[in-house]
Design a protein around this motif. Structure first.
Motif, mmCIF file in Angstrom:
data_model
loop_
_atom_site.group_PDB
_atom_site.id
_atom_site.type_symbol
_atom_site.label_atom_id
_atom_site.label_comp_id
_atom_site.label_asym_id
_atom_site.label_seq_id
_atom_site.Cartn_x
_atom_site.Cartn_y
_atom_site.Cartn_z
ATOM 1 N N ARG A 30 6.999 -9.388 -6.390
ATOM 2 C CA ARG A 30 7.411 -9.248 -4.987
ATOM 3 C C ARG A 30 6.669 -8.145 -4.251
ATOM 4 O O ARG A 30 6.405 -8.256 -3.067
ATOM 5 C CB ARG A 30 8.909 -9.002 -4.912
ATOM 6 C CG ARG A 30 9.670 -10.249 -5.300
ATOM 7 C CD ARG A 30 11.058 -10.239 -4.774
ATOM 8 N NE ARG A 30 11.716 -11.472 -5.185
ATOM 9 C CZ ARG A 30 12.953 -11.782 -4.875
ATOM 10 N NH1 ARG A 30 13.677 -10.956 -4.151
ATOM 11 N NH2 ARG A 30 13.471 -12.923 -5.286
ATOM 12 N N ALA A 31 6.342 -7.058 -4.942
ATOM 13 C CA ALA A 31 5.676 -5.944 -4.267
ATOM 14 C C ALA A 31 4.207 -6.234 -3.989
ATOM 15 O O ALA A 31 3.599 -5.602 -3.130
ATOM 16 C CB ALA A 31 5.805 -4.676 -5.097
ATOM 17 N N VAL A 32 3.646 -7.194 -4.723
ATOM 18 C CA VAL A 32 2.209 -7.476 -4.554
ATOM 19 C C VAL A 32 1.967 -8.884 -4.026
ATOM 20 O O VAL A 32 0.845 -9.242 -3.664
ATOM 21 C CB VAL A 32 1.449 -7.286 -5.894
ATOM 22 C CG1 VAL A 32 1.412 -5.820 -6.290
ATOM 23 C CG2 VAL A 32 2.043 -8.134 -7.007
ATOM 24 N N THR A 172 10.350 0.203 -6.089
ATOM 25 C CA THR A 172 9.496 -0.942 -5.747
ATOM 26 C C THR A 172 10.225 -1.899 -4.809
ATOM 27 O O THR A 172 9.648 -2.425 -3.867
ATOM 28 C CB THR A 172 9.079 -1.673 -7.035
ATOM 29 O OG1 THR A 172 8.398 -0.740 -7.872
ATOM 30 C CG2 THR A 172 8.178 -2.852 -6.743
ATOM 31 N N PHE A 173 11.528 -2.116 -5.083
ATOM 32 C CA PHE A 173 12.289 -3.068 -4.277
ATOM 33 C C PHE A 173 13.183 -2.372 -3.260
ATOM 34 O O PHE A 173 14.049 -3.005 -2.657
ATOM 35 C CB PHE A 173 13.098 -3.995 -5.195
ATOM 36 C CG PHE A 173 12.195 -4.734 -6.146
ATOM 37 C CD1 PHE A 173 11.266 -5.646 -5.684
ATOM 38 C CD2 PHE A 173 12.237 -4.478 -7.509
ATOM 39 C CE1 PHE A 173 10.397 -6.288 -6.556
ATOM 40 C CE2 PHE A 173 11.378 -5.119 -8.383
ATOM 41 C CZ PHE A 173 10.456 -6.024 -7.900
ATOM 42 N N GLN A 383 5.493 8.267 -2.310
ATOM 43 C CA GLN A 383 5.858 7.353 -1.210
ATOM 44 C C GLN A 383 4.903 7.483 -0.028
ATOM 45 O O GLN A 383 4.711 6.526 0.721
ATOM 46 C CB GLN A 383 7.286 7.639 -0.751
ATOM 47 C CG GLN A 383 8.326 7.116 -1.731
ATOM 48 C CD GLN A 383 9.731 7.393 -1.247
ATOM 49 O OE1 GLN A 383 10.081 8.532 -0.991
ATOM 50 N NE2 GLN A 383 10.526 6.354 -1.132
ATOM 51 N N THR A 387 0.353 2.695 -0.138
ATOM 52 C CA THR A 387 0.688 1.677 -1.140
ATOM 53 C C THR A 387 0.304 0.266 -0.687
ATOM 54 O O THR A 387 0.183 -0.633 -1.509
ATOM 55 C CB THR A 387 2.185 1.713 -1.487
ATOM 56 O OG1 THR A 387 2.913 1.674 -0.268
ATOM 57 C CG2 THR A 387 2.551 2.976 -2.241
ATOM 58 N N TYR A 390 -2.382 -1.447 -2.593
ATOM 59 C CA TYR A 390 -2.241 -1.810 -4.006
ATOM 60 C C TYR A 390 -2.233 -3.332 -4.226
ATOM 61 O O TYR A 390 -2.830 -3.825 -5.180
ATOM 62 C CB TYR A 390 -0.971 -1.179 -4.605
ATOM 63 C CG TYR A 390 -0.949 -1.322 -6.113
ATOM 64 C CD1 TYR A 390 -1.754 -0.515 -6.916
ATOM 65 C CD2 TYR A 390 -0.175 -2.303 -6.733
ATOM 66 C CE1 TYR A 390 -1.773 -0.665 -8.298
ATOM 67 C CE2 TYR A 390 -0.193 -2.458 -8.109
ATOM 68 C CZ TYR A 390 -0.988 -1.633 -8.886
ATOM 69 O OH TYR A 390 -1.016 -1.790 -10.250
ATOM 70 N N GLY A 391 -1.559 -4.081 -3.324
ATOM 71 C CA GLY A 391 -1.459 -5.536 -3.509
ATOM 72 C C GLY A 391 -2.834 -6.196 -3.586
ATOM 73 O O GLY A 391 -3.141 -6.911 -4.559
ATOM 74 N N SER A 407 3.180 -3.267 -9.331
ATOM 75 C CA SER A 407 3.802 -2.298 -8.433
ATOM 76 C C SER A 407 2.942 -1.049 -8.407
ATOM 77 O O SER A 407 2.414 -0.626 -9.449
ATOM 78 C CB SER A 407 5.209 -1.935 -8.921
ATOM 79 O OG SER A 407 5.637 -0.727 -8.321
#
Ligand SMILES: Cc1ncc(COP(=O)(O)O)c(C=O)c1O
Ligand SMILES: N[C@H](C=O)CCC(=O)O
Length: 446
Positions: A30-32, A172-173, A383, A387, A390-391, A407
């Protein structure tokens, strides 16, 4: 390799019967973005997915595979144990041997540092979560106090009282106040910034008589890799001792991975309780917590603090752990450290060439990339990193055959089986991934 039709099909099927299609949130992409790869086998440094793609694995089952996947001696030990019976619900010889192995490794490190080991007894459990949950209960039982101090961005498993401002999947979520943790439970947790001894002093100044323990990751690996500042863990020891609270050193990720005696082998701070996990069991479900005899004596049936487990000390998991720990020679740790540094240097080179501000940070042989031009020492710094880069970076690596944590807030892990060929694949993948990171658009940007 972006085409993974079989994984997509399996993910759709999994989502019908498993919440979110995964049995631990960090496995979802989900994060990527995209479809999580369903793995069917692992060999040495490689994973193979259901579509037949092979990846160099930099997750290593989130730490335990220090010898790589399916090491023949560990597999043989597991086969042998399984042949003798899967579970008895009685004491077994292997449990004593594993406890002796863990205690012996810290004793050897303590001796090398001219001190005595703080690990005299251990209780085996099934997961890192159980280990930290039990250690916290024991700390509360022994001190008669009710509050725990933890650090923002540290993750200690999904223990109710320890989910506040946790790292890993919680960050992450973005679920810092997960429903199901009552306000009463949350009120018993004091969260302070990592690497900030003044904040710990302030917490004790405000709540000292109520604080049962401070729990810390021996080195933080669940908000990316962030080593404790020199003297930080020792400072925690001094403060907790002065206030009559216990210090719990969570070595679930670092234990027996960053050295033969875990982080304790690198920085021998005598915590009251230690927690160990996945690495000590070679990737099977076993974990442990332990400490000085006088504290562990409060545990049932020796003492009044209850703790139990039908499958605790499972003979197959114990056999895997013993085999893995006995294979972990000093050379293995030299290799793990050198490999992590080589991959980190390759990432630095590629990102610098692509003009991407970054820091590759290490905590022993745990490491990760932060997209920032500042050193990251705490959760706020992690944070604040970019970020969103990263994906695209992750997917470029995946498409080129390298499996990274999905993540930006997780550490990367190597095994002793990562050889030159595996590193060549990583080196070949990095330049395009770095360019993808450079081209990533900040969310909301026009
Ligand atoms: C430092 C630390 N403590 C505890 C845990 C929880 O372990 P488990 O996932 O085995 O419950 C983890 C992660 O898994 C961890 O990284
Ligand atoms: N960061 C976690 C452990 O170290 C990831 C593993 C998990 O929760 O599934």
């Amino acid at each position: 390799m972006s085409d993974a039709p079989r994984s997509a099909e399996l993910f759709a099927r999994a989502q019908r019967v498993i919440p979110g299609g995964v049995n631990s949130p960090v496995r979802a992409f989900r994060a990527v973005g995209g479809t999580p790869r369903f793995m069917v086998s692992g060999q040495g440094p490689y994973l193979t997915d259901a579509d037949g793609h092979t990846y160099v694995d930099l997750v290593a089952s989130w730490g335990p595979m220090i010898h790589g996947h399916a090491h023949p001696q560990i597999v043989a030990a597991v086969q042998q144990a399984a042949t003798s019976g899967l579970s008895f619900g009685t004491p077994t010889i292997g449990e004593i041997e594993l406890a002796e192995e863990l205690i012996g490794k810290l004793a050897t490190a303590a001796q090398a540092h001219g001190t005595t080991s703080p690990l005299e007894e251990v209780r085996l459990v099934n997961s890192g979560t159980e280990a930290t949950m039990s250690a916290v209960r024991l700390a509360k039982g022994v001190t008669g106090r009710r509050k725990i101090v933890k650090f923002a961005g540290c993750y200690h498993g999904h223990v109710d009282a320890l989910l506040a401002s946790a790292g890993s999947g919680v960050i992450t979520f973005a679920t810092p106040d997960t429903p199901g943790v009552t306000s009463a439970q949350a009120a018993e947790t004091i969260v302070v910034p990592y690497n900030d001894l003044a904040a710990v002093e302030a917490a004790f100044a405000a709540d000292g008589p109520d604080i049962a323990a401070v729990i810390t990751e021996a080195a933080a690996g669940n908000m990316g890799a962030i080593a404790p500042k020199p003297g930080f863990n020792a400072g925690l020891r001094e403060i907790t001792e002065r206030h009559g609270a216990l210090l719990i050193m969570d070595e679930v990720m670092t234990g027996f991975r960053v050295s033969a005696a875990g982080w304790y082998g690198l920085d021998p701070v005598a915590a009251d309780l230690f927690t160990f996990g996945k690495v000590m069991s070679g990737g099977l479900p076993a974990a442990a917590f332990g400490g000085r005899r006088e504290i562990m004596a409060s545990l049932s049936p020796a003492g009044p603090v209850y703790q139990a487990g039908t499958l605790s000390g499972n003979p197959v998991a114990v056999a895997a752990g013993l085999a893995s720990l006995r294979l972990a020679t000093p050379e293995v740790y030299v290799t793990l450290d050198a490999t992590a540094r080589r991959i980190g240097a390759l990432a630095t080179q590629a990102l610098a060439e692509a003009g991407v501000a970054h820091r590759v940070q290490y905590a022993g042989n745990l490491f990760s990339v932060f997209f920032t031009d500042q050193d990251v020492t705490d959760f706020a710094g992690a944070q604040a990193a970019e970020t969103f880069r990263y994906g695209p970076f992750f997917h470029a690596m995946l498409n080129a055959g390298v499996y990274l944590p999905p993540s930006a807030f997780e550490a990367w892990f190597v095994g002793a089986a990562h050889d030159d060929r595996a590193l060549e694949i990583i080196a070949a993948a990095l330049p395009a991934a770095a360019r993808a990171a450079a081209a990533a658009a900040r969310p909301g940007a026009a």
